[in-house]
Design a protein around this motif. Structure first.
Motif, PDB file in Angstrom:
ATOM      1  N   LYS A  41      39.933  47.925  48.100  1.00  0.00           N
ATOM      2  CA  LYS A  41      40.901  47.642  47.023  1.00  0.00           C
ATOM      3  C   LYS A  41      40.394  46.506  46.133  1.00  0.00           C
ATOM      4  O   LYS A  41      40.605  46.528  44.923  1.00  0.00           O
ATOM      5  CB  LYS A  41      42.269  47.298  47.625  1.00  0.00           C
ATOM      6  N   ASN A  42      39.713  45.528  46.744  1.00  0.00           N
ATOM      7  CA  ASN A  42      39.140  44.440  45.927  1.00  0.00           C
ATOM      8  C   ASN A  42      38.076  44.974  44.974  1.00  0.00           C
ATOM      9  O   ASN A  42      38.001  44.571  43.812  1.00  0.00           O
ATOM     10  CB  ASN A  42      38.523  43.354  46.816  1.00  0.00           C
ATOM     11  N   TRP A  43      37.245  45.900  45.490  1.00  0.00           N
ATOM     12  CA  TRP A  43      36.220  46.487  44.611  1.00  0.00           C
ATOM     13  C   TRP A  43      36.867  47.271  43.492  1.00  0.00           C
ATOM     14  O   TRP A  43      36.400  47.284  42.355  1.00  0.00           O
ATOM     15  CB  TRP A  43      35.243  47.361  45.410  1.00  0.00           C
ATOM     16  N   ARG A  44      37.954  47.915  43.837  1.00  0.00           N
ATOM     17  CA  ARG A  44      38.691  48.660  42.790  1.00  0.00           C
ATOM     18  C   ARG A  44      39.107  47.699  41.669  1.00  0.00           C
ATOM     19  O   ARG A  44      38.923  47.991  40.498  1.00  0.00           O
ATOM     20  CB  ARG A  44      39.918  49.322  43.421  1.00  0.00           C
ATOM     21  N   GLU A  45      39.658  46.528  42.073  1.00  0.00           N
ATOM     22  CA  GLU A  45      40.092  45.563  41.061  1.00  0.00           C
ATOM     23  C   GLU A  45      38.912  45.113  40.202  1.00  0.00           C
ATOM     24  O   GLU A  45      39.016  44.992  38.985  1.00  0.00           O
ATOM     25  CB  GLU A  45      40.746  44.336  41.720  1.00  0.00           C
ATOM     26  N   MET A  46      37.787  44.854  40.854  1.00  0.00           N
ATOM     27  CA  MET A  46      36.609  44.389  40.103  1.00  0.00           C
ATOM     28  C   MET A  46      36.094  45.474  39.154  1.00  0.00           C
ATOM     29  O   MET A  46      35.641  45.189  38.050  1.00  0.00           O
ATOM     30  CB  MET A  46      35.505  43.957  41.061  1.00  0.00           C
ATOM     31  N   ALA A  47      36.195  46.714  39.615  1.00  0.00           N
ATOM     32  CA  ALA A  47      35.740  47.827  38.765  1.00  0.00           C
ATOM     33  C   ALA A  47      36.659  47.955  37.553  1.00  0.00           C
ATOM     34  O   ALA A  47      36.193  48.153  36.420  1.00  0.00           O
ATOM     35  CB  ALA A  47      35.728  49.118  39.569  1.00  0.00           C
ATOM     36  N   ILE A  48      37.962  47.807  37.781  1.00  0.00           N
ATOM     37  CA  ILE A  48      38.907  47.900  36.672  1.00  0.00           C
ATOM     38  C   ILE A  48      38.625  46.787  35.659  1.00  0.00           C
ATOM     39  O   ILE A  48      38.583  47.027  34.449  1.00  0.00           O
ATOM     40  CB  ILE A  48      40.369  47.817  37.190  1.00  0.00           C
ATOM     41  N   GLU A  49      38.356  45.597  36.188  1.00  0.00           N
ATOM     42  CA  GLU A  49      38.054  44.457  35.311  1.00  0.00           C
ATOM     43  C   GLU A  49      36.798  44.758  34.474  1.00  0.00           C
ATOM     44  O   GLU A  49      36.753  44.476  33.282  1.00  0.00           O
ATOM     45  CB  GLU A  49      37.804  43.249  36.212  1.00  0.00           C
ATOM     46  N   ALA A  50      35.790  45.356  35.115  1.00  0.00           N
ATOM     47  CA  ALA A  50      34.525  45.620  34.413  1.00  0.00           C
ATOM     48  C   ALA A  50      34.697  46.587  33.245  1.00  0.00           C
ATOM     49  O   ALA A  50      34.071  46.423  32.200  1.00  0.00           O
ATOM     50  CB  ALA A  50      33.491  46.167  35.390  1.00  0.00           C
ATOM     51  N   VAL A  51      35.555  47.579  33.423  1.00  0.00           N
ATOM     52  CA  VAL A  51      35.685  48.579  32.348  1.00  0.00           C
ATOM     53  C   VAL A  51      36.825  48.257  31.389  1.00  0.00           C
ATOM     54  O   VAL A  51      36.949  48.884  30.332  1.00  0.00           O
ATOM     55  CB  VAL A  51      35.884  50.018  32.886  1.00  0.00           C
ATOM     56  N   SER A  52      37.658  47.267  31.732  1.00  0.00           N
ATOM     57  CA  SER A  52      38.744  46.905  30.815  1.00  0.00           C
ATOM     58  C   SER A  52      38.172  46.132  29.625  1.00  0.00           C
ATOM     59  O   SER A  52      37.046  45.627  29.688  1.00  0.00           O
ATOM     60  CB  SER A  52      39.770  46.027  31.530  1.00  0.00           C
ATOM     61  N   GLU A  53      38.976  46.004  28.583  1.00  0.00           N
ATOM     62  CA  GLU A  53      38.487  45.340  27.371  1.00  0.00           C
ATOM     63  C   GLU A  53      37.920  43.951  27.700  1.00  0.00           C
ATOM     64  O   GLU A  53      38.572  43.157  28.381  1.00  0.00           O
ATOM     65  CB  GLU A  53      39.634  45.205  26.366  1.00  0.00           C
ATOM     66  N   GLY A  54      36.727  43.698  27.256  1.00  0.00           N
ATOM     67  CA  GLY A  54      36.097  42.401  27.510  1.00  0.00           C
ATOM     68  C   GLY A  54      35.366  42.326  28.845  1.00  0.00           C
ATOM     69  O   GLY A  54      34.693  41.333  29.131  1.00  0.00           O
TER      70      GLY A  54
END
Ligand code: UDX
Length: 465
Positions: A433-446
């Motif tokens: 789940k932590n990796w999921r959060e990091m992945a979401i952060e990577a593809v989100s704006e900025g």
């Protein structure tokens, strides 16, 4: 460099995507196409005639109009991969026919309102880059596998890692855990068994110096040190990790094209199962399983007593005896399907873990949905991915193989119990789940991937000098 906001100058840009014609290679390019399309870039994806005939479109998602398809012959219009006599012959046939078709396609668009500016190609098809350069177009190599695996191949290509590997001490690479022979990609671990595949992989680098960009289907935090090292080696424009994931999973990241008909029974069946109670099993689109290994998996699943959903395609089913098949599915414990919408299944709350071959797409899809893994790598990049799954990202356990390479039922059962019932399973799920959060952060704006994609779009919009 000045940051791109919105779609500055990108509307008139047209990218031609040339994937290797298999599910595991088409999916990431399709996802990348969606990213580009959301930035205002027009994309045309090249699909072989055979794949286009056997392809099933998802009805739950629609692709934007700015993503179109063109079909070309790969020399196997009638039977597809099943008719391929040898990988070497099929590749040279695809190269000869594909180059001609690609040239014609570029010329066709040249005289249209949407001339092509850039070819994004799978580096196992290096001739696509030659075609781009022949017409003065930009060329971007899109590596569908993890950056670390490409780093190992790159070292082999340049003779920095000599094959066969004679050392018995584990190998050390920057950003990697120590790698034993069993953790190396199979084409490197056992080069004499896969000469044609090794050649295919090595050919990725023959003309890469002509490419303007290198894109990798990953995201920075997942392989930060390896990405940094690789960027220094291949200074051919920005390295653009482009892990594709959105907050609105599964539909937004849906793999819209499927080479098999989707089985619609799985979701209804999952609804009847309690949360976290089902083991999902799939070995992707290419693995041809040793029958003994199939039997061990069936026995392991049966012995574990967990519910399971197992994707077994086509003729692979014949490798299991009908008696064992019936026994393992008895009492509604198990469901065997031909092909499913994997993202939809992985995001279903009934799923407790995923027995996977560690194909790169399956791995990042599971991590993007916070599902812990039981790793059973079979070949190609999968052993290395399995090593990272267990020792670096800590999102799964790898099933130990015996001296003959078989993962026995007891080992499978043991890993299943650990992941489904024990504290370690909870930790793996939290990590995923932590990796999921990091992945979401990577593809989100900025985020890192989003910025890299913007950079890529900007460069194709203004052109490189
Ligand atoms: C191949 C290689 O084997 C893999 O190791 C490499 O990294 C990419 O190319 P494949 O074996 O098919 O791919 O595995 P994987 O990378 O996991 O790709 C399979 C794709 O098919 C995934 O995107 C998965 O979501 C999809 N799939 C699988 C379905 O949509 N439905 C299914 O039932 C099973």
């Amino acid at each position: 460099m000045e940051e791109i906001k919105g779609r500055v100058g990108s509307e008139s840009k047209h990218v031609l995507m040339v994937p290797y014609q298999s599910q595991g290679h088409i999916n990431p390019l399709l996802n990348f196409s969606k990213r580009l399309s959301s930035k205002g870039v027009r994309v045309t994806i090249v699909i072989s005639i055979f794949i286009s005939k056997s392809m099933h479109r998802l009805t739950s998602t629609t692709l934007p109009d700015s993503i179109q398809f063109e079909t070309i012959s790969d020399g196997y219009d009638q039977g597809g991969f099943a008719k391929v006599d040898s990988i070497a012959t099929s590749l040279s046939r695809f190269e000869a026919i594909g180059t001609k078709n690609l040239r014609e396609l570029i010329q066709k668009y040249d005289s249209s309102d949407h001339p092509i500016n850039c070819i994004v190609y799978d580096p196992v098809l290096p001739w696509a880059l030659d075609a781009a350069k022949e017409f003065g177009l930009l060329g971007a190599a899109f590596f569908t596998q993890m950056c670390g695996v490409n780093y190992i191949y790159y070292n082999v290509y340049h003779g920095l890692l000599k094959l066969p590997i004679s050392s018995t001490t584990p190998l050390s690479f920057p950003g990697f855990p120590l790698l034993e022979l069993k953790d190396m990609p199979s084409f490197v671990n056992d080069p004499s068994s896969y000469p044609a595949y090794l050649e295919l992989i090595m050919n990725q680098y023959i003309n890469i110096h002509k490419a303007d960009f290198m894109l990798v289907n990953s995201f920075y935090k997942l392989e930060d040190q390896v990405v940094d090292t690789m960027s220094e080696l291949l200074t051919i424009g920005p390295t653009v990790p482009s892990f594709h994931l959105d907050k609105r999973v599964p539909n937004d990241t849906g793999n819209d094209l499927n080479v098999h008909q989707l089985d619609s029974s799985a979701i209804g069946w999952l609804k009847t199962k309690p949360p976290g109670s089902v083991v999902y099993v799939s070995f992707g689109s290419m693995v041809s399983m040793n029958p003994e290994q199939m039997e061990q998996i069936a026995l392991g699943l049966k012995g574990s007593g967990f519910n399971f959903l197992w994707v077994i395609t086509g003729l692979e089913k014949k490798k299991l005896s009908p008696e064992l098949f019936d026994e393992m599915c008895e009492g509604g414990k198990g469901l065997v399907v031909n092909w499913i919408h994997q993202l939809e299944v992985l995001s279903n709350q009934a799923i407790g873990c995923f027995i996977t071959h560690c194909g790169w797409n399956s791995t990042i899809e599971a991590m993007s949905l916070g599902v812990p893994l039981v790793a059973m790598p079979q070949w190609t990049d999968q052993p290395t991915v399995a090593k990272f799954i267990e020792d670096v990202w800590k999102v799964g356990l790898r099933v130990k193989a015996n001296e003959n390479g078989i993962m026995k039922r007891e080992e499978i059962e043991f890993c299943l119990r650990q992941v489904m019932e024990k504290d370690i399973g909870k930790e793996l799920r939290i990590n995923a789940k932590n990796w999921r959060e990091m992945a979401i952060e990577a593809v989100s704006e900025g985020g890192t991937s989003d910025n890299n994609i913007n950079e890529f779009v900007k460069n194709i919009a203004i052109g490189l000098n």
